[in-house]
Write a protein that holds these residues in place. Sequence first.
Motif, PDB file in Angstrom:
ATOM      1  N   LEU A 239       0.833  -1.220   0.000  1.00  0.00           N
ATOM      2  CA  LEU A 239       0.000   0.000   0.000  1.00  0.00           C
ATOM      3  C   LEU A 239       0.862   1.262   0.000  1.00  0.00           C
ATOM      4  O   LEU A 239       0.624   2.197  -0.766  1.00  0.00           O
ATOM      5  CB  LEU A 239      -0.904   0.045   1.237  1.00  0.00           C
ATOM      6  CG  LEU A 239      -2.335  -0.473   1.153  1.00  0.00           C
ATOM      7  CD1 LEU A 239      -3.092  -0.086   2.427  1.00  0.00           C
ATOM      8  CD2 LEU A 239      -3.078   0.053  -0.068  1.00  0.00           C
ATOM      9  N   VAL A 240       1.863   1.290   0.871  1.00  0.00           N
ATOM     10  CA  VAL A 240       2.714   2.482   0.967  1.00  0.00           C
ATOM     11  C   VAL A 240       3.437   2.718  -0.356  1.00  0.00           C
ATOM     12  O   VAL A 240       3.477   3.845  -0.875  1.00  0.00           O
ATOM     13  CB  VAL A 240       3.719   2.344   2.137  1.00  0.00           C
ATOM     14  CG1 VAL A 240       4.766   3.467   2.085  1.00  0.00           C
ATOM     15  CG2 VAL A 240       2.991   2.358   3.483  1.00  0.00           C
ATOM     16  N   GLU A 241       3.986   1.662  -0.936  1.00  0.00           N
ATOM     17  CA  GLU A 241       4.731   1.817  -2.196  1.00  0.00           C
ATOM     18  C   GLU A 241       3.827   2.320  -3.324  1.00  0.00           C
ATOM     19  O   GLU A 241       4.214   3.206  -4.097  1.00  0.00           O
ATOM     20  CB  GLU A 241       5.385   0.484  -2.584  1.00  0.00           C
ATOM     21  CG  GLU A 241       6.604   0.192  -1.706  1.00  0.00           C
ATOM     22  CD  GLU A 241       7.176  -1.221  -1.912  1.00  0.00           C
ATOM     23  OE1 GLU A 241       8.330  -1.449  -1.514  1.00  0.00           O
ATOM     24  OE2 GLU A 241       6.458  -2.078  -2.453  1.00  0.00           O
ATOM     25  N   VAL A 242       2.640   1.784  -3.387  1.00  0.00           N
ATOM     26  CA  VAL A 242       1.705   2.145  -4.454  1.00  0.00           C
ATOM     27  C   VAL A 242       1.246   3.606  -4.301  1.00  0.00           C
ATOM     28  O   VAL A 242       1.141   4.346  -5.285  1.00  0.00           O
ATOM     29  CB  VAL A 242       0.503   1.167  -4.432  1.00  0.00           C
ATOM     30  CG1 VAL A 242      -0.664   1.708  -5.221  1.00  0.00           C
ATOM     31  CG2 VAL A 242       0.938  -0.196  -4.965  1.00  0.00           C
ATOM     32  N   VAL A 243       1.009   4.015  -3.068  1.00  0.00           N
ATOM     33  CA  VAL A 243       0.595   5.398  -2.837  1.00  0.00           C
ATOM     34  C   VAL A 243       1.760   6.351  -3.120  1.00  0.00           C
ATOM     35  O   VAL A 243       1.573   7.411  -3.735  1.00  0.00           O
ATOM     36  CB  VAL A 243       0.056   5.566  -1.392  1.00  0.00           C
ATOM     37  CG1 VAL A 243      -0.079   7.035  -1.020  1.00  0.00           C
ATOM     38  CG2 VAL A 243      -1.290   4.860  -1.251  1.00  0.00           C
TER      39      VAL A 243
ATOM     40  N   LEU B 102       6.573   1.847   7.485  1.00  0.00           N
ATOM     41  CA  LEU B 102       7.601   2.863   7.749  1.00  0.00           C
ATOM     42  C   LEU B 102       8.903   2.515   7.030  1.00  0.00           C
ATOM     43  O   LEU B 102       9.606   3.407   6.536  1.00  0.00           O
ATOM     44  CB  LEU B 102       7.856   2.966   9.260  1.00  0.00           C
ATOM     45  CG  LEU B 102       6.695   3.532  10.080  1.00  0.00           C
ATOM     46  CD1 LEU B 102       6.877   3.219  11.570  1.00  0.00           C
ATOM     47  CD2 LEU B 102       6.570   5.047   9.873  1.00  0.00           C
ATOM     48  N   ASP B 103       9.211   1.230   6.975  1.00  0.00           N
ATOM     49  CA  ASP B 103      10.486   0.799   6.388  1.00  0.00           C
ATOM     50  C   ASP B 103      10.626   1.158   4.910  1.00  0.00           C
ATOM     51  O   ASP B 103      11.744   1.322   4.430  1.00  0.00           O
ATOM     52  CB  ASP B 103      10.654  -0.728   6.547  1.00  0.00           C
ATOM     53  CG  ASP B 103      11.132  -1.101   7.944  1.00  0.00           C
ATOM     54  OD1 ASP B 103      11.609  -0.198   8.671  1.00  0.00           O
ATOM     55  OD2 ASP B 103      11.012  -2.286   8.317  1.00  0.00           O
ATOM     56  N   VAL B 104       9.510   1.242   4.191  1.00  0.00           N
ATOM     57  CA  VAL B 104       9.613   1.567   2.765  1.00  0.00           C
ATOM     58  C   VAL B 104       9.320   3.047   2.485  1.00  0.00           C
ATOM     59  O   VAL B 104       9.194   3.450   1.324  1.00  0.00           O
ATOM     60  CB  VAL B 104       8.703   0.667   1.892  1.00  0.00           C
ATOM     61  CG1 VAL B 104       9.185  -0.785   1.947  1.00  0.00           C
ATOM     62  CG2 VAL B 104       7.245   0.768   2.328  1.00  0.00           C
ATOM     63  N   GLY B 105       9.217   3.839   3.536  1.00  0.00           N
ATOM     64  CA  GLY B 105       8.988   5.275   3.368  1.00  0.00           C
ATOM     65  C   GLY B 105      10.101   5.909   2.541  1.00  0.00           C
ATOM     66  O   GLY B 105      11.267   5.545   2.683  1.00  0.00           O
TER      67      GLY B 105
ATOM     68  N   PRO C  53       1.995  13.250   2.457  1.00  0.00           N
ATOM     69  CA  PRO C  53       2.432  12.477   3.632  1.00  0.00           C
ATOM     70  C   PRO C  53       1.487  11.313   3.942  1.00  0.00           C
ATOM     71  O   PRO C  53       0.310  11.337   3.556  1.00  0.00           O
ATOM     72  CB  PRO C  53       2.428  13.514   4.751  1.00  0.00           C
ATOM     73  CG  PRO C  53       2.738  14.797   4.055  1.00  0.00           C
ATOM     74  CD  PRO C  53       1.992  14.696   2.746  1.00  0.00           C
ATOM     75  N   ILE C  54       2.026  10.307   4.620  1.00  0.00           N
ATOM     76  CA  ILE C  54       1.287   9.060   4.837  1.00  0.00           C
ATOM     77  C   ILE C  54       1.119   8.773   6.329  1.00  0.00           C
ATOM     78  O   ILE C  54       2.020   9.037   7.127  1.00  0.00           O
ATOM     79  CB  ILE C  54       2.025   7.890   4.146  1.00  0.00           C
ATOM     80  CG1 ILE C  54       1.821   8.001   2.624  1.00  0.00           C
ATOM     81  CG2 ILE C  54       1.560   6.524   4.659  1.00  0.00           C
ATOM     82  CD1 ILE C  54       2.633   7.015   1.815  1.00  0.00           C
TER      83      ILE C  54
END
Lengths: 266, 266
Positions: free
Chosen positions: A59-63, A85-88, A70-71
């Motif tokens: 989800l984080v990567e796609v967004v 958080l790790d892929v931020g 900001p996420i």
Amino acid sequence: MILIAERINAGFKDIAEALRERAKGPVQEWARRQTAQGADYLDLNIGAVSKEPSDMRWLVEVVQEAVSTPICVDSTRVPVLEAGLDVGDGRPFLINSTTADPGKLEQVVPLAAEHGAGLIGVAMDQRGSPQDVDRRVENAAQIFAVATDAGLAPEQIFLDPVLMPVRHMQEQGPNVLEAITQYIMLSDPPPHISVGLSNIRSGTSEKKLITSTFVAMAMARGLDAAICDVMDDVLLNVVATAELILNKEIYSDAYLRAFRMKRGSS
Amino acid sequence: MILIAERINAGFKDIAEALRERAKGPVQEWARRQTAQGADYLDLNIGAVSKEPSDMRWLVEVVQEAVSTPICVDSTRVPVLEAGLDVGDGRPFLINSTTADPGKLEQVVPLAAEHGAGLIGVAMDQRGSPQDVDRRVENAAQIFAVATDAGLAPEQIFLDPVLMPVRHMQEQGPNVLEAITQYIMLSDPPPHISVGLSNIRSGTSEKKLITSTFVAMAMARGLDAAICDVMDDVLLNVVATAELILNKEIYSDAYLRAFRMKRGSS
């Protein structure tokens, strides 16, 4: 007002499906739409069913691919929060959430400190949800103390007094408002104060009216953040107007349009 | 929430004309319409031009003929207030208003005591309108002290923190809200707190939105009365919702209808 957009949540069918099928489209579409409405953060929640850190990572990567907003990673599970958080990519992150439960605090607060993320602290504890003002204040003060000890600045801490449905727990409304007044006295500058705004309207017949009336009332007491439906134009108009009345935005005949332009239209 | 209906005011052309021609029709029609909307008091104002006590006497008599709603006599001139009170038929009356000007207080407070009327005390003084919180509180405390010394109960006293147009005096919004918080600490039970609600929207492009957002915010701080446009359904819906959130009315899916039925439909 800090608007944390609630829609990328696998509690919604389209997001649950997109997550299951690894379909970027609906997720990125909601990321763009909510950003255009002026979201300050996009809340990302993989739902109550999934326990998979890899779901949050995706989800984080796609967004991040779609927008620069900001996420806010949203989960009750620490490994899920950590995976997000790790892929931020360096943009600001917010963690949603810790409670005052000592076991929870000792896991989530270091995560926020390590990643330089903001932290939402919900005034619940191992006994569950607070039923009065005192417990809301004790729990929030406990979260605030542990977080500042770990090096978080007051402006990285978002205290949540636990908003409940007016339909079923009406007597908690005044308690939430009173807790807000006490939270702003915790420090100078004060911490942020945030609620899960849609909780109040759950099961009611007048959802937009109840949500927007509550947000105006809570802003008058010191609320400055909310996880909410940023697609609700009634809500955004009331937020813009409350900021005007609080003298945080300048009046012009086009202030509603100015509020939108300043925030979004990305 | 105590709603004081503002429409029978010779600042409006139809009322000025009715007053001049001693035409009961428009006055009684507004008395009935505002009563049906749930007005707790009907404000009666002969306008800035007339100085005639006989004008107020006529207005009170004509309204009393039509409805049984309590009356709020509204004038800066003491003989005008007195003329209205003198023809009262025993229903509750409210006096609008005194300021903290000693010359004014010493004339208007005895009038309220003598007639058993409630009294709106506007936090202005001989120097004019207050520009900060302190003067709003000093003036209100002065009015409160003189009124209670004269025998008025706290619940007969309505303190008004002087609401100003958001368009021109935006910085006064937070001062008004803070003054409300301090007013409710003046006594236990507290006095009523009232504003001239339409002041805030003067000259703005979003009149209903600004009025209703402000009233929700002020109610969250302790406002419990307003001179206002009771024909504004947006306003009434927000007032009903704020009372729900403050746990002063019981939630039901039909709470908006219940609010109206309880108040009006005369």
